[in-house]
Design a protein around this motif. Sequence first.
Motif, PDB file in Angstrom:
ATOM      1  N   VAL A  76     -54.137   3.330  -3.565  1.00  0.00           N
ATOM      2  CA  VAL A  76     -53.493   2.718  -4.737  1.00  0.00           C
ATOM      3  C   VAL A  76     -52.012   3.090  -4.773  1.00  0.00           C
ATOM      4  O   VAL A  76     -51.145   2.238  -4.997  1.00  0.00           O
ATOM      5  N   TRP A  77     -51.714   4.350  -4.533  1.00  0.00           N
ATOM      6  CA  TRP A  77     -50.336   4.835  -4.567  1.00  0.00           C
ATOM      7  C   TRP A  77     -49.484   4.089  -3.543  1.00  0.00           C
ATOM      8  O   TRP A  77     -48.344   3.720  -3.806  1.00  0.00           O
ATOM      9  N   GLY A  78     -50.025   3.842  -2.362  1.00  0.00           N
ATOM     10  CA  GLY A  78     -49.296   3.113  -1.334  1.00  0.00           C
ATOM     11  C   GLY A  78     -48.937   1.691  -1.741  1.00  0.00           C
ATOM     12  O   GLY A  78     -47.959   1.122  -1.271  1.00  0.00           O
ATOM     13  N   TRP A  79     -49.731   1.124  -2.639  1.00  0.00           N
ATOM     14  CA  TRP A  79     -49.458  -0.238  -3.118  1.00  0.00           C
ATOM     15  C   TRP A  79     -48.489  -0.261  -4.284  1.00  0.00           C
ATOM     16  O   TRP A  79     -48.035  -1.339  -4.685  1.00  0.00           O
ATOM     17  N   THR A  80     -48.140   0.888  -4.867  1.00  0.00           N
ATOM     18  CA  THR A  80     -47.202   0.910  -5.995  1.00  0.00           C
ATOM     19  C   THR A  80     -45.752   0.943  -5.542  1.00  0.00           C
ATOM     20  O   THR A  80     -44.846   0.772  -6.347  1.00  0.00           O
ATOM     21  N   VAL A  81     -45.532   1.163  -4.268  1.00  0.00           N
ATOM     22  CA  VAL A  81     -44.178   1.301  -3.734  1.00  0.00           C
ATOM     23  C   VAL A  81     -43.604  -0.079  -3.430  1.00  0.00           C
ATOM     24  O   VAL A  81     -44.267  -0.919  -2.836  1.00  0.00           O
ATOM     25  N   ARG A  82     -42.371  -0.302  -3.845  1.00  0.00           N
ATOM     26  CA  ARG A  82     -41.677  -1.555  -3.531  1.00  0.00           C
ATOM     27  C   ARG A  82     -41.149  -1.445  -2.106  1.00  0.00           C
ATOM     28  O   ARG A  82     -40.535  -0.451  -1.737  1.00  0.00           O
ATOM     29  N   ILE A  83     -41.376  -2.485  -1.308  1.00  0.00           N
ATOM     30  CA  ILE A  83     -40.932  -2.521   0.086  1.00  0.00           C
ATOM     31  C   ILE A  83     -40.144  -3.801   0.295  1.00  0.00           C
ATOM     32  O   ILE A  83     -40.582  -4.878  -0.123  1.00  0.00           O
ATOM     33  N   GLY A 141     -49.209   7.154   3.299  1.00  0.00           N
ATOM     34  CA  GLY A 141     -48.290   6.825   4.388  1.00  0.00           C
ATOM     35  C   GLY A 141     -48.805   5.691   5.249  1.00  0.00           C
ATOM     36  O   GLY A 141     -48.045   4.812   5.671  1.00  0.00           O
ATOM     37  N   ALA A 142     -50.110   5.685   5.506  1.00  0.00           N
ATOM     38  CA  ALA A 142     -50.703   4.621   6.314  1.00  0.00           C
ATOM     39  C   ALA A 142     -50.591   3.273   5.601  1.00  0.00           C
ATOM     40  O   ALA A 142     -50.265   2.259   6.229  1.00  0.00           O
ATOM     41  N   VAL A 143     -50.838   3.250   4.293  1.00  0.00           N
ATOM     42  CA  VAL A 143     -50.749   2.004   3.531  1.00  0.00           C
ATOM     43  C   VAL A 143     -49.308   1.499   3.510  1.00  0.00           C
ATOM     44  O   VAL A 143     -49.051   0.314   3.751  1.00  0.00           O
ATOM     45  N   VAL A 144     -48.358   2.379   3.234  1.00  0.00           N
ATOM     46  CA  VAL A 144     -46.954   1.962   3.189  1.00  0.00           C
ATOM     47  C   VAL A 144     -46.506   1.473   4.570  1.00  0.00           C
ATOM     48  O   VAL A 144     -45.840   0.437   4.678  1.00  0.00           O
ATOM     49  N   ASN A 145     -46.870   2.186   5.623  1.00  0.00           N
ATOM     50  CA  ASN A 145     -46.500   1.744   6.976  1.00  0.00           C
ATOM     51  C   ASN A 145     -47.128   0.400   7.309  1.00  0.00           C
ATOM     52  O   ASN A 145     -46.487  -0.456   7.907  1.00  0.00           O
ATOM     53  N   TRP A 146     -48.381   0.211   6.941  1.00  0.00           N
ATOM     54  CA  TRP A 146     -49.067  -1.053   7.189  1.00  0.00           C
ATOM     55  C   TRP A 146     -48.362  -2.191   6.456  1.00  0.00           C
ATOM     56  O   TRP A 146     -48.135  -3.260   7.030  1.00  0.00           O
ATOM     57  N   ARG A 147     -48.014  -1.950   5.194  1.00  0.00           N
ATOM     58  CA  ARG A 147     -47.309  -2.973   4.422  1.00  0.00           C
ATOM     59  C   ARG A 147     -45.928  -3.251   5.009  1.00  0.00           C
ATOM     60  O   ARG A 147     -45.501  -4.402   5.081  1.00  0.00           O
ATOM     61  N   ALA A 148     -45.232  -2.197   5.444  1.00  0.00           N
ATOM     62  CA  ALA A 148     -43.893  -2.375   6.019  1.00  0.00           C
ATOM     63  C   ALA A 148     -43.966  -3.144   7.332  1.00  0.00           C
ATOM     64  O   ALA A 148     -43.109  -3.987   7.614  1.00  0.00           O
ATOM     65  N   ARG A 149     -44.971  -2.891   8.126  1.00  0.00           N
ATOM     66  CA  ARG A 149     -45.124  -3.626   9.394  1.00  0.00           C
ATOM     67  C   ARG A 149     -45.411  -5.106   9.135  1.00  0.00           C
ATOM     68  O   ARG A 149     -45.083  -5.947   9.953  1.00  0.00           O
ATOM     69  N   GLY A 150     -46.011  -5.397   7.996  1.00  0.00           N
ATOM     70  CA  GLY A 150     -46.256  -6.788   7.618  1.00  0.00           C
ATOM     71  C   GLY A 150     -44.971  -7.560   7.390  1.00  0.00           C
ATOM     72  O   GLY A 150     -44.941  -8.778   7.500  1.00  0.00           O
ATOM     73  N   LEU A 151     -43.905  -6.845   7.087  1.00  0.00           N
ATOM     74  CA  LEU A 151     -42.614  -7.498   6.921  1.00  0.00           C
ATOM     75  C   LEU A 151     -42.014  -7.916   8.254  1.00  0.00           C
ATOM     76  O   LEU A 151     -41.101  -8.729   8.293  1.00  0.00           O
ATOM     77  N   ASP A 152     -42.500  -7.353   9.353  1.00  0.00           N
ATOM     78  CA  ASP A 152     -41.963  -7.684  10.679  1.00  0.00           C
ATOM     79  C   ASP A 152     -42.097  -9.166  10.984  1.00  0.00           C
ATOM     80  O   ASP A 152     -41.267  -9.735  11.689  1.00  0.00           O
ATOM     81  N   ALA A 153     -43.129  -9.798  10.441  1.00  0.00           N
ATOM     82  CA  ALA A 153     -43.336 -11.216  10.696  1.00  0.00           C
ATOM     83  C   ALA A 153     -42.441 -12.084   9.812  1.00  0.00           C
ATOM     84  O   ALA A 153     -42.224 -13.247  10.095  1.00  0.00           O
ATOM     85  N   ALA A 154     -41.916 -11.487   8.731  1.00  0.00           N
ATOM     86  CA  ALA A 154     -41.096 -12.232   7.784  1.00  0.00           C
ATOM     87  C   ALA A 154     -39.677 -12.374   8.322  1.00  0.00           C
ATOM     88  O   ALA A 154     -39.204 -11.549   9.097  1.00  0.00           O
ATOM     89  N   PRO A 155     -38.953 -13.414   7.877  1.00  0.00           N
ATOM     90  CA  PRO A 155     -37.565 -13.552   8.283  1.00  0.00           C
ATOM     91  C   PRO A 155     -36.719 -12.403   7.739  1.00  0.00           C
ATOM     92  O   PRO A 155     -37.079 -11.781   6.750  1.00  0.00           O
ATOM     93  N   HIS A 156     -35.610 -12.143   8.332  1.00  0.00           N
ATOM     94  CA  HIS A 156     -34.730 -11.037   7.933  1.00  0.00           C
ATOM     95  C   HIS A 156     -33.904 -11.418   6.708  1.00  0.00           C
ATOM     96  O   HIS A 156     -32.729 -11.708   6.791  1.00  0.00           O
ATOM     97  N   THR A 157     -34.565 -11.422   5.555  1.00  0.00           N
ATOM     98  CA  THR A 157     -33.907 -11.715   4.305  1.00  0.00           C
ATOM     99  C   THR A 157     -34.187 -10.611   3.330  1.00  0.00           C
ATOM    100  O   THR A 157     -34.975  -9.707   3.613  1.00  0.00           O
ATOM    101  N   LEU A 158     -33.569 -10.679   2.183  1.00  0.00           N
ATOM    102  CA  LEU A 158     -33.808  -9.664   1.157  1.00  0.00           C
ATOM    103  C   LEU A 158     -35.093  -9.985   0.420  1.00  0.00           C
ATOM    104  O   LEU A 158     -35.098 -10.323  -0.746  1.00  0.00           O
ATOM    105  N   SER A 159     -36.205  -9.892   1.102  1.00  0.00           N
ATOM    106  CA  SER A 159     -37.496 -10.180   0.463  1.00  0.00           C
ATOM    107  C   SER A 159     -38.121  -8.867  -0.002  1.00  0.00           C
ATOM    108  O   SER A 159     -37.903  -7.835   0.598  1.00  0.00           O
ATOM    109  N   ALA A 160     -38.856  -8.937  -1.079  1.00  0.00           N
ATOM    110  CA  ALA A 160     -39.503  -7.746  -1.630  1.00  0.00           C
ATOM    111  C   ALA A 160     -41.002  -7.975  -1.668  1.00  0.00           C
ATOM    112  O   ALA A 160     -41.468  -9.064  -1.948  1.00  0.00           O
ATOM    113  N   VAL A 161     -41.730  -6.928  -1.372  1.00  0.00           N
ATOM    114  CA  VAL A 161     -43.179  -6.963  -1.449  1.00  0.00           C
ATOM    115  C   VAL A 161     -43.600  -5.914  -2.445  1.00  0.00           C
ATOM    116  O   VAL A 161     -43.153  -4.777  -2.381  1.00  0.00           O
ATOM    117  N   GLY A 162     -44.471  -6.241  -3.348  1.00  0.00           N
ATOM    118  CA  GLY A 162     -45.012  -5.251  -4.274  1.00  0.00           C
ATOM    119  C   GLY A 162     -44.253  -5.050  -5.516  1.00  0.00           C
ATOM    120  O   GLY A 162     -43.190  -5.286  -5.825  1.00  0.00           O
TER     121      GLY A 162
END
Length: 162
Positions: A76-83, A141-162
């Motif tokens: 749950v904590w890993g999903w509260t972080v803005r990425i 850490g695993a959840v945040v890293n997993w979520r951050a790696r999901g941004l790799d597929a996204a275009p390089h813009t100022l997009s926010a997840v979470g």
Amino acid sequence: MTGIANILVILVVVGFVASRQLRARKIDTERRFWLLPLILCALGLSDKHLIDPAHQAAAIGLLAGSLVVVLAMGSVWGWTVRIWRASDGSVWTKGTVATVAAWAGMIVVRIGLYGLGSALHVHQSAQALYLTIGALLLVRGAVVNWRARGLDAAPHTLSAVG
């Protein structure tokens, strides 16, 4: 370690992690997010008296329950972080109000588990706390890293997840 040393180590780790969570910082998805949690888990498992021999069943149940709770809370904590991904392609994170609420909830749950252990007359060592904090940080850490790696597929813009 002595009781005072254990308290100091726990306070330093919590202070270090909390301060890093609540400010924006660039992360590297290849970093060793698992190093500190594994050190804490190793410290926890190094205690010969991790399980109270006088109340073995209750101690095992309490430790297992604590681990299940902190694994869920770490997720749950890993999903509260803005990425988000900055325009230069770097990935950034920052804790939110929900992160602060998750911290408060974790503290309340830990106090409740300690109270339950005391009511059951189970000796609870600081090493059990090391083990559970290590597990919590590892999952987070695993959840945040997993979520951050999901941004790799996204275009390089100022997009926010979470």
